[in-house]
Design a protein around this motif. Structure first.
Motif, mmCIF file in Angstrom:
data_model
loop_
_atom_site.group_PDB
_atom_site.id
_atom_site.type_symbol
_atom_site.label_atom_id
_atom_site.label_comp_id
_atom_site.label_asym_id
_atom_site.label_seq_id
_atom_site.Cartn_x
_atom_site.Cartn_y
_atom_site.Cartn_z
ATOM 1 N N ILE A 140 -7.423 -13.074 42.362
ATOM 2 C CA ILE A 140 -6.059 -12.742 41.958
ATOM 3 C C ILE A 140 -5.061 -13.701 42.606
ATOM 4 O O ILE A 140 -4.122 -14.158 41.954
ATOM 5 N N GLN A 141 -5.274 -14.044 43.876
ATOM 6 C CA GLN A 141 -4.353 -14.968 44.545
ATOM 7 C C GLN A 141 -4.409 -16.354 43.923
ATOM 8 O O GLN A 141 -3.381 -17.011 43.746
ATOM 9 N N LYS A 142 -5.612 -16.817 43.563
ATOM 10 C CA LYS A 142 -5.728 -18.141 42.934
ATOM 11 C C LYS A 142 -5.076 -18.141 41.559
ATOM 12 O O LYS A 142 -4.403 -19.096 41.179
ATOM 13 N N THR A 143 -5.269 -17.070 40.803
ATOM 14 C CA THR A 143 -4.665 -16.970 39.481
ATOM 15 C C THR A 143 -3.149 -16.905 39.596
ATOM 16 O O THR A 143 -2.430 -17.526 38.810
ATOM 17 N N GLY A 144 -2.656 -16.167 40.584
ATOM 18 C CA GLY A 144 -1.215 -16.068 40.802
ATOM 19 C C GLY A 144 -0.603 -17.401 41.160
ATOM 20 O O GLY A 144 0.500 -17.725 40.727
ATOM 21 N N CYS A 145 -1.318 -18.202 41.935
ATOM 22 C CA CYS A 145 -0.806 -19.511 42.326
ATOM 23 C C CYS A 145 -0.722 -20.449 41.122
ATOM 24 O O CYS A 145 0.249 -21.180 40.972
ATOM 25 N N SER A 146 -1.720 -20.404 40.255
ATOM 26 C CA SER A 146 -1.661 -21.266 39.069
ATOM 27 C C SER A 146 -0.533 -20.832 38.137
ATOM 28 O O SER A 146 0.124 -21.671 37.513
ATOM 29 N N ALA A 147 -0.269 -19.530 38.057
ATOM 30 C CA ALA A 147 0.849 -19.048 37.245
ATOM 31 C C ALA A 147 2.175 -19.503 37.844
ATOM 32 O O ALA A 147 3.109 -19.871 37.113
ATOM 33 N N GLN A 148 2.264 -19.499 39.163
ATOM 34 C CA GLN A 148 3.485 -19.948 39.818
ATOM 35 C C GLN A 148 3.694 -21.446 39.613
ATOM 36 O O GLN A 148 4.818 -21.908 39.466
ATOM 37 N N LEU A 149 2.606 -22.215 39.593
ATOM 38 C CA LEU A 149 2.716 -23.650 39.302
ATOM 39 C C LEU A 149 3.287 -23.874 37.899
ATOM 40 O O LEU A 149 4.125 -24.754 37.690
ATOM 41 N N LYS A 150 2.824 -23.082 36.948
ATOM 42 C CA LYS A 150 3.343 -23.211 35.576
ATOM 43 C C LYS A 150 4.822 -22.865 35.519
ATOM 44 O O LYS A 150 5.592 -23.501 34.797
ATOM 45 N N LEU A 151 5.229 -21.861 36.290
ATOM 46 C CA LEU A 151 6.644 -21.489 36.343
ATOM 47 C C LEU A 151 7.481 -22.643 36.883
ATOM 48 O O LEU A 151 8.516 -22.996 36.301
ATOM 49 N N VAL A 152 7.023 -23.254 37.972
ATOM 50 C CA VAL A 152 7.773 -24.370 38.565
ATOM 51 C C VAL A 152 7.798 -25.549 37.600
ATOM 52 O O VAL A 152 8.829 -26.217 37.447
ATOM 53 N N ASP A 153 6.681 -25.809 36.911
ATOM 54 C CA ASP A 153 6.660 -26.891 35.916
ATOM 55 C C ASP A 153 7.686 -26.648 34.804
ATOM 56 O O ASP A 153 8.357 -27.579 34.355
ATOM 57 N N SER A 154 7.795 -25.411 34.365
ATOM 58 C CA SER A 154 8.776 -25.119 33.310
ATOM 59 C C SER A 154 10.195 -25.298 33.821
ATOM 60 O O SER A 154 11.080 -25.762 33.082
ATOM 61 N N GLN A 155 10.427 -24.991 35.090
ATOM 62 C CA GLN A 155 11.759 -25.194 35.661
ATOM 63 C C GLN A 155 12.054 -26.681 35.867
ATOM 64 O O GLN A 155 13.202 -27.104 35.781
ATOM 65 N N VAL A 156 11.010 -27.464 36.125
ATOM 66 C CA VAL A 156 11.182 -28.923 36.205
ATOM 67 C C VAL A 156 11.635 -29.450 34.846
ATOM 68 O O VAL A 156 12.544 -30.290 34.764
ATOM 69 N N GLU A 157 11.050 -28.941 33.786
ATOM 70 C CA GLU A 157 11.444 -29.370 32.436
ATOM 71 C C GLU A 157 12.881 -28.965 32.125
ATOM 72 O O GLU A 157 13.640 -29.742 31.534
ATOM 73 N N ALA A 158 13.271 -27.754 32.542
ATOM 74 C CA ALA A 158 14.653 -27.315 32.311
ATOM 75 C C ALA A 158 15.626 -28.193 33.085
ATOM 76 O O ALA A 158 16.688 -28.568 32.573
ATOM 77 N N TYR A 159 15.276 -28.534 34.322
ATOM 78 C CA TYR A 159 16.097 -29.418 35.144
ATOM 79 C C TYR A 159 16.223 -30.784 34.476
ATOM 80 O O TYR A 159 17.301 -31.373 34.427
ATOM 81 N N THR A 160 15.097 -31.281 33.966
ATOM 82 C CA THR A 160 15.085 -32.598 33.321
ATOM 83 C C THR A 160 15.976 -32.604 32.082
ATOM 84 O O THR A 160 16.705 -33.578 31.828
ATOM 85 N N LEU A 161 15.938 -31.538 31.310
ATOM 86 C CA LEU A 161 16.787 -31.465 30.113
ATOM 87 C C LEU A 161 18.272 -31.446 30.477
ATOM 88 O O LEU A 161 19.099 -32.031 29.772
ATOM 89 N N LYS A 162 18.615 -30.789 31.562
ATOM 90 C CA LYS A 162 20.019 -30.680 31.951
ATOM 91 C C LYS A 162 20.549 -31.959 32.583
ATOM 92 O O LYS A 162 21.660 -32.402 32.284
ATOM 93 N N PHE A 163 19.771 -32.600 33.468
ATOM 94 C CA PHE A 163 20.254 -33.749 34.228
ATOM 95 C C PHE A 163 19.711 -35.091 33.737
ATOM 96 O O PHE A 163 20.028 -36.120 34.318
#
Length: 106
Positions: A44-67
């Motif tokens: 569960i901890q490993k799966t949670g970490c990979s989900a959190q990585l995907k969340l951060v990646d999506s926020q990187v894309e949102a940041y990239t679109l804005k700036f």
């Protein structure tokens, strides 16, 4: 009054052998179940970490679109409000960093 005394004399209950047998069965079940729970917790901890990585990646894309540029560090995402400070680490204690504009665990 005699009925009450007869009620206490006529107690039916579990014998010591029956109670020991039930405790033995419960102990065996616990011995079998506890190692499986520990294995599931790691998964569960490993799966949670990979989900959190995907969340951060999506926020990187949102940041990239804005700036129109990728963030240089994960702190850029925190400062702009894309992620919170506690989201820089997985529950397992691993730290998320940005490498080449992508989230990685280090």
């Amino acid at each position: 009054m005699k009925n009450i005394l007869n009620l206490f004399k006529n107690n039916k209950g579990f014998t010591l052998i029956e109670m020991l047998l039930v405790l033995l069965i419960i102990s065996v079940l616990l011995i079998l179940i506890i190692p499986n729970i520990a294995k599931q917790s790691d998964h569960i901890q490993k799966t949670g970490c990979s989900a959190q990585l995907k969340l951060v990646d999506s926020q990187v894309e949102a940041y990239t679109l804005k700036f129109n540029r990728k963030p240089t560090t994960i702190d850029d995402l925190v400062q702009e409000g894309y992620i919170k400070e506690h989201q820089k680490k997985c529950k397992s204690g691993e730290t998320i960093t940005l490498r080449g504009g992508e989230a990685v665990v280090s």
